[in-house]
Design a protein around this motif. Sequence first.
Motif, PDB file in Angstrom:
ATOM      1  N   LEU A 240     -88.723 -91.430 -21.080  1.00  0.00           N
ATOM      2  CA  LEU A 240     -87.653 -90.969 -20.187  1.00  0.00           C
ATOM      3  C   LEU A 240     -88.231 -90.615 -18.823  1.00  0.00           C
ATOM      4  CD1 LEU A 240     -84.727 -89.921 -19.629  1.00  0.00           C
ATOM      5  CD2 LEU A 240     -85.503 -87.689 -20.463  1.00  0.00           C
ATOM      6  N   LEU A 241     -87.608 -91.126 -17.776  1.00  0.00           N
ATOM      7  CA  LEU A 241     -87.856 -90.690 -16.404  1.00  0.00           C
ATOM      8  C   LEU A 241     -86.641 -89.889 -15.993  1.00  0.00           C
ATOM      9  CD1 LEU A 241     -89.334 -90.747 -13.642  1.00  0.00           C
ATOM     10  CD2 LEU A 241     -88.085 -92.879 -13.163  1.00  0.00           C
ATOM     11  N   CYS A 242     -86.824 -88.620 -15.614  1.00  0.00           N
ATOM     12  CA  CYS A 242     -85.657 -87.768 -15.381  1.00  0.00           C
ATOM     13  C   CYS A 242     -85.892 -86.761 -14.268  1.00  0.00           C
ATOM     14  CB  CYS A 242     -85.278 -87.031 -16.662  1.00  0.00           C
ATOM     15  SG  CYS A 242     -86.441 -85.709 -17.102  1.00  0.00           S
ATOM     16  N   THR A 243     -84.791 -86.161 -13.868  1.00  0.00           N
ATOM     17  CA  THR A 243     -84.795 -85.007 -12.972  1.00  0.00           C
ATOM     18  C   THR A 243     -84.359 -83.799 -13.785  1.00  0.00           C
ATOM     19  OG1 THR A 243     -84.182 -86.431 -11.127  1.00  0.00           O
ATOM     20  CG2 THR A 243     -83.884 -84.063 -10.818  1.00  0.00           C
ATOM     21  N   THR A 244     -84.984 -82.659 -13.551  1.00  0.00           N
ATOM     22  CA  THR A 244     -84.661 -81.451 -14.310  1.00  0.00           C
ATOM     23  C   THR A 244     -83.917 -80.445 -13.444  1.00  0.00           C
ATOM     24  OG1 THR A 244     -86.798 -80.448 -13.735  1.00  0.00           O
ATOM     25  CG2 THR A 244     -86.697 -81.740 -15.782  1.00  0.00           C
ATOM     26  N   TYR A 245     -83.332 -79.465 -14.089  1.00  0.00           N
ATOM     27  CA  TYR A 245     -82.731 -78.338 -13.372  1.00  0.00           C
ATOM     28  C   TYR A 245     -83.844 -77.601 -12.631  1.00  0.00           C
ATOM     29  CZ  TYR A 245     -78.197 -78.697 -15.739  1.00  0.00           C
ATOM     30  OH  TYR A 245     -76.960 -79.114 -16.187  1.00  0.00           O
ATOM     31  N   CYS A 246     -83.743 -77.552 -11.304  1.00  0.00           N
ATOM     32  CA  CYS A 246     -84.788 -76.897 -10.511  1.00  0.00           C
ATOM     33  C   CYS A 246     -84.224 -76.520  -9.147  1.00  0.00           C
ATOM     34  CB  CYS A 246     -86.008 -77.814 -10.351  1.00  0.00           C
ATOM     35  SG  CYS A 246     -85.650 -79.374  -9.524  1.00  0.00           S
ATOM     36  N   ASP A 247     -85.004 -75.777  -8.382  1.00  0.00           N
ATOM     37  CA  ASP A 247     -84.565 -75.322  -7.060  1.00  0.00           C
ATOM     38  C   ASP A 247     -84.295 -76.487  -6.114  1.00  0.00           C
ATOM     39  OD1 ASP A 247     -84.811 -72.726  -7.903  1.00  0.00           O
ATOM     40  OD2 ASP A 247     -86.818 -72.436  -7.073  1.00  0.00           O
TER      41      ASP A 247
END
Length: 405
Positions: A240-247
Amino acid sequence: MMYNEEEKWTFEKTEEEYEEERQREVRLFQKRVETGGRALNIALIGPSGCGKSSFCNSIMTAFNVEGWREWATTGHYGGLAEQVTHSLLSFPKSDYLGLSALNDYNYPTLVDMNGFNDSSDTMVEELLRIVFFGKLPEEEKLMHAVKLYRSKGIDGLRDHYSKNYEHLKIDRIIFIASATSPLPNRLMEAVRNIARKEDRVIPVFGVLTQKDRINEEDKDYQALEKDFREGLGLPYNRFLLCTTYCDDYDMHHGKSRLDQRHPELDIPILKFMRQVCDPVMKVIKDETEYKMQSPNNTATPNNQVTNEASPNESWATINGRSLPINDAMWIRGLVIAVLINVLLSFMSKSMDISRVCAEQCTGTKCHSGSVQFLCEEQSGFGRIIVTFLSVAVVVGLDIILDKLE
């Protein structure tokens, strides 16, 4: 910050469409974790700063009805997060679901592993074995195991943890790295070795975070993804290539995860976790228990275990046990040798002066004033001073080297 064309297209969907798709993925995931049986223990491992804790929180947010919360502490390298997550932390479904009706489903227990550097030496591989077999007590600092290894060697480490109860025996491994940083190849090698070369073979999955910061068409990224998947032996369905919950993601969209969830982040994570928790995938020889002797080690004719040394570590055999000889031990030995040489030189000169004093002096009076002064200097107090300073140097050196280690 760079966003690829796929994300630009997905941003055209309405929030209602996103939420509908998210709910559909939730229902598909719940079919994979239906009631009955037991929940899987999933280990999340990756180097500091890779976004591992953010990914852990993102998984729990995707599962949770209420939205994002900071279950796993995140932060910058060297800060509070590093201090907290240098021990084993687990998050069972009762901690993160937030809705009692979901407790009937076998949502997984997430095991947050931190404190592992990019290394693949004997100690790191044995610590991974201990964790994967569920022998490391929850919230125990990894440094305790490191100190035990340094004091008692690999056999002492195995003997100590082999007596522990299997609390969190790992069923799946998710290795996490950043798409914008060099890969932790040695740690990847260690995880792959322990997960696949043991009698108990554990399925491995891989995640690259910070998708929002890269261009998937970039050749450097494509080479990094290829090395990552090949390094862990991953087909596409376990990657998986993903974006996470972050600032950064909050700032880009102008909405805080504290007030509103990002269903566009939940959807790919839910799809991925559906593959991770697929009951069709089995752990090979699941009932295998932690052994004192690693299957990768071979026994010598005299039944001594041959340990594989790391590139900067040699071994000595004392009373039938293999003990590591590291750089600090060589430094201590060199300093002690120099001190012994100085003391021997001092003692030799002291004996010569004592002989002259015996010949030139009667009682407390000497034939010459210079000889008188020399003999007075040759008192026991001077020897005590030199001995005390030598001991202080050795002790101080030992403390400094321990701190550096």
